[in-house]
Design a protein around this motif. Structure first.
Motif, short mmCIF file in Angstrom:
data_model
loop_
_atom_site.label_atom_id
_atom_site.label_comp_id
_atom_site.label_asym_id
_atom_site.label_seq_id
_atom_site.Cartn_x
_atom_site.Cartn_y
_atom_site.Cartn_z
N ARG A 141 0.84 -1.21 0.00
CA ARG A 141 0.00 0.00 0.00
C ARG A 141 0.87 1.26 0.00
O ARG A 141 0.64 2.19 -0.75
N ASP A 199 1.14 4.04 -2.93
CA ASP A 199 0.87 5.45 -2.63
C ASP A 199 2.00 6.35 -3.11
O ASP A 199 1.78 7.38 -3.75
N ARG A 206 -4.59 7.34 -9.97
CA ARG A 206 -4.97 7.14 -8.57
C ARG A 206 -6.32 6.43 -8.48
O ARG A 206 -6.47 5.45 -7.75
N GLU A 207 -7.29 6.91 -9.23
CA GLU A 207 -8.61 6.27 -9.20
C GLU A 207 -8.55 4.86 -9.78
O GLU A 207 -9.18 3.94 -9.27
N ASP A 244 -7.04 2.70 -7.08
CA ASP A 244 -7.99 2.53 -5.97
C ASP A 244 -9.03 1.47 -6.31
O ASP A 244 -9.36 0.63 -5.48
N GLU A 302 -9.31 -2.84 -4.72
CA GLU A 302 -10.46 -3.43 -4.03
C GLU A 302 -10.42 -4.95 -4.11
O GLU A 302 -11.06 -5.63 -3.30
#
Length: 132
Positions: free
Chosen positions: A44, A48, A114-115, A118, A122
């Motif tokens: 993670r 990031d 980024r989206e 993300d 999931e």
């Protein structure tokens, strides 16, 4: 050559394919080979930092690429490639790559890195994402 981690002199080591396809296995390389500080980052945290970097590159240089028009930016499809092997062999790894591909195909030009990440993340269990 210098004194290697194997206890004998080495001039170099080929790690390109492993670093590209299974980057998680390379996470301690700097500390083992060069004596650097081991940051012990989770996947993670790596993602990031990488997404911050990728967004900075795209904002600075551009995210479009058209060789015919002499435009040499870094599209999201290129910037996301170094992360594809980060979950190799892990629970959710295959689903991550499939979701990444599906989200990209369904949202070309409408979604940033980024989206995109993300949404694909999931598919990864928290215990894999936060493992050190």
């Amino acid at each position: 050559g210098g004194e290697g981690v194997l206890g004998r002199a080495v001039d170099g080591v080929m790690v390109g394919r492993m670093a590209w396809h299974r980057p998680w296995l390379m996470r301690h390389t700097d500390s083992v080979v060069y004596g650097g500080r081991d940051r012990c980052m989770t996947r993670r945290e790596i993602i990031d930092e990488y997404v911050d970097y990728a967004e900075n590159v795209q904002n600075t240089i551009g995210s479009s690429k058209c060789v015919a028009d002499d435009i040499y930016g870094f599209p999201t499809s290129i910037m996301v490639r170094p992360l594809l092997g980060l979950f190799y062999g892990e629970s959710g790894g295959r689903k991550f790559k499939m979701r990444l591909s599906a989200e990209w195909e369904g949202n070309k030009g409408k979604i940033g890195i980024r989206e995109l990440m993300d949404r694909a993340l999931e598919e990864i269990p928290i215990w894999v994402l936060d493992a050190r």
